[in-house]
Design a protein around this motif. Structure first.
Motif, PDB file in Angstrom:
ATOM      1  N   ASP A   1       0.835  -1.213   0.000  1.00  0.00           N
ATOM      2  CA  ASP A   1       0.000   0.000   0.000  1.00  0.00           C
ATOM      3  C   ASP A   1       0.857   1.245   0.000  1.00  0.00           C
ATOM      4  O   ASP A   1       0.623   2.212  -0.724  1.00  0.00           O
ATOM      5  CB  ASP A   1      -0.897   0.024   1.233  1.00  0.00           C
ATOM      6  CG  ASP A   1      -2.138  -0.824   1.008  1.00  0.00           C
ATOM      7  OD1 ASP A   1      -2.326  -1.200  -0.181  1.00  0.00           O
ATOM      8  OD2 ASP A   1      -2.855  -1.123   1.973  1.00  0.00           O
TER       9      ASP A   1
ATOM     10  N   GLU B   1       3.929   1.621  -0.881  1.00  0.00           N
ATOM     11  CA  GLU B   1       4.590   1.774  -2.192  1.00  0.00           C
ATOM     12  C   GLU B   1       3.663   2.456  -3.185  1.00  0.00           C
ATOM     13  O   GLU B   1       4.021   3.385  -3.895  1.00  0.00           O
ATOM     14  CB  GLU B   1       4.963   0.386  -2.718  1.00  0.00           C
ATOM     15  CG  GLU B   1       5.656   0.408  -4.059  1.00  0.00           C
ATOM     16  CD  GLU B   1       7.159   0.517  -3.912  1.00  0.00           C
ATOM     17  OE1 GLU B   1       7.855   0.291  -4.891  1.00  0.00           O
ATOM     18  OE2 GLU B   1       7.621   0.849  -2.782  1.00  0.00           O
ATOM     19  N   ARG B   2       2.420   1.987  -3.161  1.00  0.00           N
ATOM     20  CA  ARG B   2       1.446   2.499  -4.114  1.00  0.00           C
ATOM     21  C   ARG B   2       1.198   3.994  -3.903  1.00  0.00           C
ATOM     22  O   ARG B   2       1.185   4.777  -4.851  1.00  0.00           O
ATOM     23  CB  ARG B   2       0.126   1.728  -3.970  1.00  0.00           C
ATOM     24  CG  ARG B   2      -0.565   1.499  -5.314  1.00  0.00           C
ATOM     25  CD  ARG B   2      -1.741   0.579  -5.137  1.00  0.00           C
ATOM     26  NE  ARG B   2      -1.333  -0.801  -5.008  1.00  0.00           N
ATOM     27  CZ  ARG B   2      -2.056  -1.747  -4.389  1.00  0.00           C
ATOM     28  NH1 ARG B   2      -3.187  -1.412  -3.805  1.00  0.00           N
ATOM     29  NH2 ARG B   2      -1.642  -2.998  -4.338  1.00  0.00           N
ATOM     30  N   SER B   3       1.019   4.386  -2.630  1.00  0.00           N
ATOM     31  CA  SER B   3       0.709   5.790  -2.367  1.00  0.00           C
ATOM     32  C   SER B   3       1.897   6.684  -2.711  1.00  0.00           C
ATOM     33  O   SER B   3       1.741   7.806  -3.201  1.00  0.00           O
ATOM     34  CB  SER B   3       0.279   5.994  -0.913  1.00  0.00           C
ATOM     35  OG  SER B   3       1.408   5.974  -0.079  1.00  0.00           O
ATOM     36  N   ARG B   4       3.118   6.139  -2.440  1.00  0.00           N
ATOM     37  CA  ARG B   4       4.279   6.950  -2.783  1.00  0.00           C
ATOM     38  C   ARG B   4       4.344   7.189  -4.305  1.00  0.00           C
ATOM     39  O   ARG B   4       4.589   8.281  -4.782  1.00  0.00           O
ATOM     40  CB  ARG B   4       5.551   6.239  -2.313  1.00  0.00           C
ATOM     41  CG  ARG B   4       6.545   7.240  -1.763  1.00  0.00           C
ATOM     42  CD  ARG B   4       7.754   6.568  -1.176  1.00  0.00           C
ATOM     43  NE  ARG B   4       7.536   5.161  -0.915  1.00  0.00           N
ATOM     44  CZ  ARG B   4       8.498   4.339  -0.458  1.00  0.00           C
ATOM     45  NH1 ARG B   4       9.697   4.807  -0.222  1.00  0.00           N
ATOM     46  NH2 ARG B   4       8.269   3.079  -0.256  1.00  0.00           N
ATOM     47  N   LYS B   5       4.103   6.111  -5.006  1.00  0.00           N
ATOM     48  CA  LYS B   5       4.123   6.211  -6.477  1.00  0.00           C
ATOM     49  C   LYS B   5       3.136   7.253  -6.948  1.00  0.00           C
ATOM     50  O   LYS B   5       3.401   8.052  -7.847  1.00  0.00           O
ATOM     51  CB  LYS B   5       3.745   4.856  -7.096  1.00  0.00           C
ATOM     52  CG  LYS B   5       4.883   4.278  -7.910  1.00  0.00           C
ATOM     53  CD  LYS B   5       4.433   3.050  -8.656  1.00  0.00           C
ATOM     54  CE  LYS B   5       5.642   2.309  -9.201  1.00  0.00           C
ATOM     55  NZ  LYS B   5       5.292   0.930  -9.544  1.00  0.00           N
ATOM     56  N   LYS B   6       1.971   7.241  -6.286  1.00  0.00           N
ATOM     57  CA  LYS B   6       0.915   8.164  -6.673  1.00  0.00           C
ATOM     58  C   LYS B   6       1.369   9.607  -6.497  1.00  0.00           C
ATOM     59  O   LYS B   6       1.117  10.476  -7.331  1.00  0.00           O
ATOM     60  CB  LYS B   6      -0.339   7.885  -5.832  1.00  0.00           C
ATOM     61  CG  LYS B   6      -1.633   8.383  -6.500  1.00  0.00           C
ATOM     62  CD  LYS B   6      -2.821   8.104  -5.636  1.00  0.00           C
ATOM     63  CE  LYS B   6      -3.749   7.087  -6.273  1.00  0.00           C
ATOM     64  NZ  LYS B   6      -4.826   6.713  -5.312  1.00  0.00           N
ATOM     65  N   GLN B   7       2.077   9.800  -5.329  1.00  0.00           N
ATOM     66  CA  GLN B   7       2.540  11.160  -5.062  1.00  0.00           C
ATOM     67  C   GLN B   7       3.576  11.625  -6.094  1.00  0.00           C
ATOM     68  O   GLN B   7       3.524  12.746  -6.592  1.00  0.00           O
ATOM     69  CB  GLN B   7       3.109  11.255  -3.651  1.00  0.00           C
ATOM     70  CG  GLN B   7       2.000  11.569  -2.668  1.00  0.00           C
ATOM     71  CD  GLN B   7       2.480  11.584  -1.251  1.00  0.00           C
ATOM     72  OE1 GLN B   7       3.583  11.093  -0.968  1.00  0.00           O
ATOM     73  NE2 GLN B   7       1.671  12.124  -0.365  1.00  0.00           N
ATOM     74  N   TYR B   8       4.505  10.712  -6.369  1.00  0.00           N
ATOM     75  CA  TYR B   8       5.492  11.046  -7.403  1.00  0.00           C
ATOM     76  C   TYR B   8       4.788  11.434  -8.685  1.00  0.00           C
ATOM     77  O   TYR B   8       5.122  12.409  -9.353  1.00  0.00           O
ATOM     78  CB  TYR B   8       6.406   9.845  -7.690  1.00  0.00           C
ATOM     79  CG  TYR B   8       7.468   9.625  -6.662  1.00  0.00           C
ATOM     80  CD1 TYR B   8       8.174  10.709  -6.106  1.00  0.00           C
ATOM     81  CD2 TYR B   8       7.807   8.340  -6.261  1.00  0.00           C
ATOM     82  CE1 TYR B   8       9.152  10.490  -5.159  1.00  0.00           C
ATOM     83  CE2 TYR B   8       8.784   8.116  -5.320  1.00  0.00           C
ATOM     84  CZ  TYR B   8       9.461   9.188  -4.754  1.00  0.00           C
ATOM     85  OH  TYR B   8      10.423   8.962  -3.848  1.00  0.00           O
ATOM     86  N   GLN B   9       3.814  10.611  -8.998  1.00  0.00           N
ATOM     87  CA  GLN B   9       3.068  10.828 -10.247  1.00  0.00           C
ATOM     88  C   GLN B   9       2.454  12.212 -10.264  1.00  0.00           C
ATOM     89  O   GLN B   9       2.542  12.931 -11.263  1.00  0.00           O
ATOM     90  CB  GLN B   9       1.943   9.779 -10.328  1.00  0.00           C
ATOM     91  CG  GLN B   9       1.157   9.823 -11.628  1.00  0.00           C
ATOM     92  CD  GLN B   9       1.860   8.995 -12.701  1.00  0.00           C
ATOM     93  OE1 GLN B   9       2.285   7.868 -12.422  1.00  0.00           O
ATOM     94  NE2 GLN B   9       2.037   9.565 -13.874  1.00  0.00           N
ATOM     95  N   LEU B  10       1.842  12.596  -9.097  1.00  0.00           N
ATOM     96  CA  LEU B  10       1.179  13.899  -9.021  1.00  0.00           C
ATOM     97  C   LEU B  10       2.157  15.036  -9.258  1.00  0.00           C
ATOM     98  O   LEU B  10       1.917  15.955 -10.054  1.00  0.00           O
ATOM     99  CB  LEU B  10       0.505  14.074  -7.651  1.00  0.00           C
ATOM    100  CG  LEU B  10      -0.849  13.362  -7.504  1.00  0.00           C
ATOM    101  CD1 LEU B  10      -1.361  13.491  -6.068  1.00  0.00           C
ATOM    102  CD2 LEU B  10      -1.847  13.941  -8.491  1.00  0.00           C
TER     103      LEU B  10
ATOM    104  N   ASP C   1       3.272  15.015 -12.837  1.00  0.00           N
ATOM    105  CA  ASP C   1       2.235  15.545 -13.726  1.00  0.00           C
ATOM    106  C   ASP C   1       2.188  17.064 -13.681  1.00  0.00           C
ATOM    107  O   ASP C   1       2.070  17.730 -14.722  1.00  0.00           O
ATOM    108  CB  ASP C   1       0.853  14.998 -13.332  1.00  0.00           C
ATOM    109  CG  ASP C   1       0.678  13.572 -13.824  1.00  0.00           C
ATOM    110  OD1 ASP C   1       1.572  13.116 -14.575  1.00  0.00           O
ATOM    111  OD2 ASP C   1      -0.321  12.925 -13.460  1.00  0.00           O
TER     112      ASP C   1
END
Lengths: 169, 243
Positions: free
Chosen positions: B10, B12-21, B24
Motif C-alpha cells: 500500500d 509503495e502504491r501511495s508513494r508512487k501516486k505522489q510522485y506521479q502527481l 504531472d
C-alpha cells in the motif's frame, strides 16, 4: 524549316506510335506542324513527298502510309481535303469560308462593290489587301467562289463555259 | 521504519501516486509554457506572413525559407482548419497567400499533366515542367514549390507523385499505377542518350534480350516510351524531357 517545335527533332516522332493516346497526340502535333509549314511558305497543298515530312538534321522521314493516315486525320478534322485521293491534299491554312468572307469584307472596305475582277487579277497579287488569294490553288479558289456565289455576294462571269471572273455586289 | 508485510505494498502504491502527481504538475507546467511559447511563435509567424505576403508569393527563395521556418515550428502552411467559425488565424493569413499560391500551382501542374499525358505517357521531367511553368511568368517558381504543391495533393491518392531516378534526376509521375523497378531503371538509363536499346540494357543491366524487350514493349504500349524503328537496333526514347 524554322520555328518547328522541339518534337520535330525527336527521332521517334517519325515512327507511328503504338499506344492509341500517344498516336493521337502525335497526329495532332503533325497537323500543327503541317499547317504552320504551309502558312510559312504560303502553300496550299501537301503530298507524300513534301519536304516537311523529312528532317535531314536527324535523318528521319515519316513513312508514306503514316502520312496518308495523317492526311485522313486532317480531312476528318476539317483542316484538309483530298485533292487526289491517297496522294495529295489541300491544306486549309485558311478555310474556304474564311476566304469568302475576306473577299466580301474587302469589297466593302475598298469600294469595289459592282466592280468586275478576273480570276487572274484575284490571284496574281495585284489587288492590295487580298494577299490570301495570291497564288491560291485553283481548286481552293473554286471552292471559295462557289461559297461567294451561293451567298449571293457576287455573280459569275463565264467565257467558253468556264468561270473567268466575278462581278461583286 | 519500513512497514512490513502486505502494508508495504500500500505504502509503495501511495508513494508512487505522489510522485506521479508531482511529475504531472511539472509536466503540465512545462507543456503550458511550451504551448504559450509556440503560440507566440505562431502569432509572430502569422504576423510575418501577413506583412510579407507579397514577397512570399513572388520570391521563390523567400518562400522556401518561410516554408522551412514553418516546418521547424511544426506548422503546415497548407493545412488550415475551417472548423471554427471564420477559420483560424492561419486560414485568414494563408488563404490569401500561401494556400492560394500552392493550390493554384497544383492546378496548373495537373493541367500540364493532362495536356501532355498523351505524348509523354504520364512522365514529365521536373526540369522540363519547371521551365514550361515559368515560361513568360512574372513571378518564377522553384522546383521546391512544385514538390510542395504536389505534396499538397497527397490526400487525393497516389496518382501524382515525384520520383527520383537513380542518376539524380527527378520526374513527376502522373500515371494511375506505380512504376515498377525495371521501368524506373529504363527511364534512368534513358537519361544518358535520350534513348535505350536492348543491347544497351544488356550491357548496362545484364538483362538478356528477352527481358529487355519485354520491359520495353510494355513501356511502349503504355506510352511511357516512344519507339523509333528507323534505325538498327530499334531505339526507345523517353519523351519525359521533350513533352
Amino acid at each position: 524549316m524554322q520555328g518547328t517545335p522541339a518534337i520535330y527533332e525527336f527521332p521517334p516522332f517519325f515512327t507511328k506510335q503504338i499506344n492509341e493516346q500517344t498516336w493521337a497526340a502525335q497526329k495532332s502535333n503533325w497537323e500543327k506542324i503541317c499547317l504552320n509549314y504551309c502558312k510559312g511558305i504560303n502553300q496550299w497543298t501537301l503530298n507524300k513527298n513534301s519536304p516537311v515530312f523529312t528532317n535531314s538534321r536527324i535523318q528521319r522521314t515519316l513513312p508514306a502510309p503514316v502520312i496518308l493516315e495523317l492526311f485522313n486525320h486532317m480531312v476528318e478534322d476539317g483542316t484538309a481535303a483530298w485533292k487526289i485521293p491517297n496522294e495529295e491534299v489541300y491544306v486549309y491554312i485558311k478555310s474556304p469560308h474564311l476566304l469568302a468572307s475576306e473577299l466580301v469584307s474587302w469589297t466593302e472596305a475598298t469600294g469595289h462593290s459592282g466592280a468586275v475582277i478576273t480570276l487572274f487579277e484575284l490571284t496574281n497579287g495585284d489587288l492590295s489587301g487580298l494577299s490570301s488569294f495570291e497564288s491560291l490553288d485553283p481548286g481552293i479558289l473554286s471552292q471559295v467562289l462557289e461559297i461567294v456565289f451561293k451567298q449571293g455576294n457576287a455573280t459569275e462571269m463565264r467565257e467558253d463555259g468556264e468561270v473567268v471572273g466575278l462581278k461583286l455586289k | 521504519m519500513r512497514p512490513l508485510g502486505l502494508a508495504a505494498f500500500d505504502n509503495e502504491r501511495s508513494r508512487k501516486k505522489q510522485y506521479q502527481l508531482v511529475g504531472d504538475a511539472l509536466l503540465a507546467g512545462n507543456i503550458e509554457q511550451m504551448n504559450s511559447q509556440l503560440a507566440k511563435f505562431k502569432q509572430l509567424l502569422a504576423n510575418f506572413a501577413l506583412e510579407h505576403g507579397r514577397q512570399i508569393r513572388s520570391e521563390p527563395s523567400f518562400r522556401n525559407e518561410f516554408a522551412r521556418m514553418c516546418a521547424v515550428l511544426g506548422v503546415d502552411p497548407l493545412n488550415y482548419s475551417t472548423k471554427n467559425d471564420g477559420g483560424s488565424v492561419w486560414s485568414t493569413v494563408f488563404a490569401k497567400d500561401i494556400n492560394d499560391f500552392y493550390f493554384g500551382l497544383a492546378v496548373r501542374i495537373i493541367e500540364k499533366c493532362r495536356e501532355t499525358r498523351g505524348s509523354n505517357g504520364g512522365i514529365i521531367a521536373l526540369d522540363k515542367l519547371l521551365s514550361d511553368l515559368n515560361k513568360g511568368a512574372e513571378n518564377p517558381i522553384s522546383q521546391d514549390d512544385i514538390v510542395r504543391a504536389v505534396e499538397s495533393l497527397k490526400p487525393f491518392g497516389p496518382g501524382l507523385h515525384i520520383e527520383n531516378l537513380h542518376n539524380g534526376s527527378t520526374v513527376l509521375v502522373n500515371v494511375p499505377k506505380e512504376l515498377n523497378r525495371d521501368q524506373t531503371n529504363v527511364l534512368s538509363a534513358c537519361e544518358a542518350l535520350g534513348y535505350v536499346t536492348t543491347p544497351i540494357l544488356a550491357d548496362n543491366m545484364g538483362w538478356d534480350a528477352g527481358r529487355g524487350q519485354y520491359v520495353l514493349d510494355e513501356m511502349v504500349a503504355s506510352g511511357l516510351l516512344w519507339i523509333d524503328k528507323q534505325v538498327q537496333p530499334t531505339q526507345y526514347w523517353s519523351p519525359a524531357a521533350v513533352m
